[in-house]
Motif scaffolding. Structure first.
Motif, PDB file in Angstrom:
ATOM      1  N   TRP A 133       0.835  -1.193   0.000  1.00 18.67           N
ATOM      2  CA  TRP A 133       0.000   0.000   0.000  1.00 18.67           C
ATOM      3  C   TRP A 133       0.869   1.242   0.000  1.00 18.67           C
ATOM      4  N   ASP A 134       0.539   2.194  -0.855  1.00 12.15           N
ATOM      5  CA  ASP A 134       1.178   3.500  -0.868  1.00 12.15           C
ATOM      6  C   ASP A 134       0.404   4.381   0.111  1.00 12.15           C
ATOM      7  N   ILE A 135       1.053   4.829   1.158  1.00  5.40           N
ATOM      8  CA  ILE A 135       0.362   5.567   2.206  1.00  5.40           C
ATOM      9  C   ILE A 135      -0.101   6.943   1.726  1.00  5.40           C
ATOM     10  N   LYS A 136       0.725   7.642   0.980  1.00  2.00           N
ATOM     11  CA  LYS A 136       0.320   8.972   0.497  1.00  2.00           C
ATOM     12  C   LYS A 136      -0.874   8.893  -0.443  1.00  2.00           C
ATOM     13  N   GLN A 137      -0.901   7.889  -1.304  1.00  2.00           N
ATOM     14  CA  GLN A 137      -1.998   7.729  -2.258  1.00  2.00           C
ATOM     15  C   GLN A 137      -3.211   7.037  -1.632  1.00  2.00           C
ATOM     16  N   GLY A 138      -2.972   6.281  -0.552  1.00  2.00           N
ATOM     17  CA  GLY A 138      -4.059   5.567   0.092  1.00  2.00           C
ATOM     18  C   GLY A 138      -4.611   4.428  -0.733  1.00  2.00           C
ATOM     19  N   GLN A 139      -3.718   3.786  -1.519  1.00  2.00           N
ATOM     20  CA  GLN A 139      -4.162   2.695  -2.373  1.00  2.00           C
ATOM     21  C   GLN A 139      -3.050   1.676  -2.561  1.00  2.00           C
ATOM     22  N   GLN A 140      -3.411   0.540  -3.170  1.00  2.00           N
ATOM     23  CA  GLN A 140      -2.431  -0.504  -3.431  1.00  2.00           C
ATOM     24  C   GLN A 140      -1.410  -0.037  -4.453  1.00  2.00           C
ATOM     25  N   CYS A 141      -0.161  -0.466  -4.254  1.00  2.00           N
ATOM     26  CA  CYS A 141       0.933  -0.108  -5.169  1.00  2.00           C
ATOM     27  C   CYS A 141       0.972  -1.012  -6.385  1.00  2.00           C
ATOM     28  N   SER A 142       0.497  -2.229  -6.220  1.00  2.00           N
ATOM     29  CA  SER A 142       0.594  -3.226  -7.282  1.00  2.00           C
ATOM     30  C   SER A 142      -0.504  -4.263  -7.079  1.00  2.00           C
ATOM     31  N   ARG A 143      -0.517  -5.216  -7.963  1.00  2.00           N
ATOM     32  CA  ARG A 143      -1.478  -6.306  -7.798  1.00  2.00           C
ATOM     33  C   ARG A 143      -1.087  -7.118  -6.561  1.00  2.00           C
ATOM     34  N   PRO A 144      -2.031  -7.879  -5.993  1.00  2.00           N
ATOM     35  CA  PRO A 144      -1.703  -8.707  -4.824  1.00  2.00           C
ATOM     36  C   PRO A 144      -0.591  -9.700  -5.144  1.00  2.00           C
ATOM     37  N   LEU A 145       0.267  -9.955  -4.175  1.00  2.00           N
ATOM     38  CA  LEU A 145       1.331 -10.945  -4.316  1.00  2.00           C
ATOM     39  C   LEU A 145       0.779 -12.291  -3.861  1.00  2.00           C
ATOM     40  N   GLU A 146       0.843 -13.263  -4.746  1.00  2.00           N
ATOM     41  CA  GLU A 146       0.267 -14.576  -4.480  1.00  2.00           C
ATOM     42  C   GLU A 146       1.348 -15.635  -4.417  1.00  2.00           C
ATOM     43  N   GLY A 147       0.990 -16.819  -3.956  1.00  2.00           N
ATOM     44  CA  GLY A 147       1.926 -17.934  -3.931  1.00  2.00           C
ATOM     45  C   GLY A 147       1.732 -18.835  -2.721  1.00  2.00           C
ATOM     46  N   HIS A 148       1.313 -18.283  -1.608  1.00  2.00           N
ATOM     47  CA  HIS A 148       1.044 -19.120  -0.442  1.00  2.00           C
ATOM     48  C   HIS A 148      -0.240 -19.910  -0.679  1.00  2.00           C
ATOM     49  N   THR A 149      -0.294 -21.111  -0.129  1.00  2.00           N
ATOM     50  CA  THR A 149      -1.467 -21.963  -0.292  1.00  2.00           C
ATOM     51  C   THR A 149      -2.336 -22.000   0.962  1.00  2.00           C
ATOM     52  N   ASP A 150      -1.982 -21.195   1.961  1.00  2.00           N
ATOM     53  CA  ASP A 150      -2.784 -21.091   3.181  1.00  2.00           C
ATOM     54  C   ASP A 150      -2.642 -19.659   3.699  1.00  2.00           C
ATOM     55  N   PHE A 151      -3.231 -19.375   4.828  1.00  2.00           N
ATOM     56  CA  PHE A 151      -3.257 -18.020   5.379  1.00  2.00           C
ATOM     57  C   PHE A 151      -1.857 -17.443   5.549  1.00  2.00           C
ATOM     58  N   VAL A 152      -1.686 -16.176   5.176  1.00  2.00           N
ATOM     59  CA  VAL A 152      -0.437 -15.458   5.426  1.00  2.00           C
ATOM     60  C   VAL A 152      -0.479 -14.966   6.865  1.00  2.00           C
ATOM     61  N   THR A 153       0.569 -15.280   7.631  1.00  2.00           N
ATOM     62  CA  THR A 153       0.564 -14.986   9.069  1.00  2.00           C
ATOM     63  C   THR A 153       1.440 -13.817   9.477  1.00  2.00           C
TER      64      THR A 153
END
Length: 124
Positions: A81-101
């Motif tokens: 997330w870009d804090i100044k813009q208040g939005q995501q910087c890029s598409r979501p990063l994927e690869g984990h097959t279960d909850f990210v902790t």
């Protein structure tokens, strides 16, 4: 002293993570309402509400230059997330097959590490 100096209210469900920026002037929180909130520590006001995850957000961390947040969620993604813009910087990063902790930036902000209930640590 253990005395409560401030209380930040705004999440609609359980809060699962908090992180101060490097100056201690902003606090990020995440929770089971799928939201990330950025708080002004001095005033207690919510400066931003970041939405995009489709599952409970378990982890939040500031970049070392205080310009970005990284979050990890039960939707199995990491988001930047870009804090100044208040939005995501890029598409979501994927690869984990279960909850990210948990998520963590490297000292120079060039890498992002994540852990997951899938038993793996990934570096992006």
């Amino acid at each position: 002293t253990g005395e409560c100096r401030a209380k930040f209210e705004g999440h609609t469900q359980r809060v699962t993570g908090v992180a101060f920026d490097t100056r201690g002037t902003q606090l990020a929180s995440c929770g089971c309402d799928y939201a990330i909130r950025v708080w002004d520590v001095a005033s207690g006001t919510c400066r931003a509400e970041l939405k995009g995850h489709t599952g409970r957000v378990r982890s939040v961390v500031w970049s070392n230059d205080d310009t970005k947040l990284a979050t990890g969620s039960e939707d199995r993604t990491l988001r930047l997330w870009d804090i100044k813009q208040g939005q995501q910087c890029s598409r979501p990063l994927e690869g984990h097959t279960d909850f990210v902790t948990c998520v963590a930036f490297s000292a120079d902000n060039s890498q992002l590490a994540s852990s997951s209930d899938d038993g793996n640590v990934r570096v992006s």
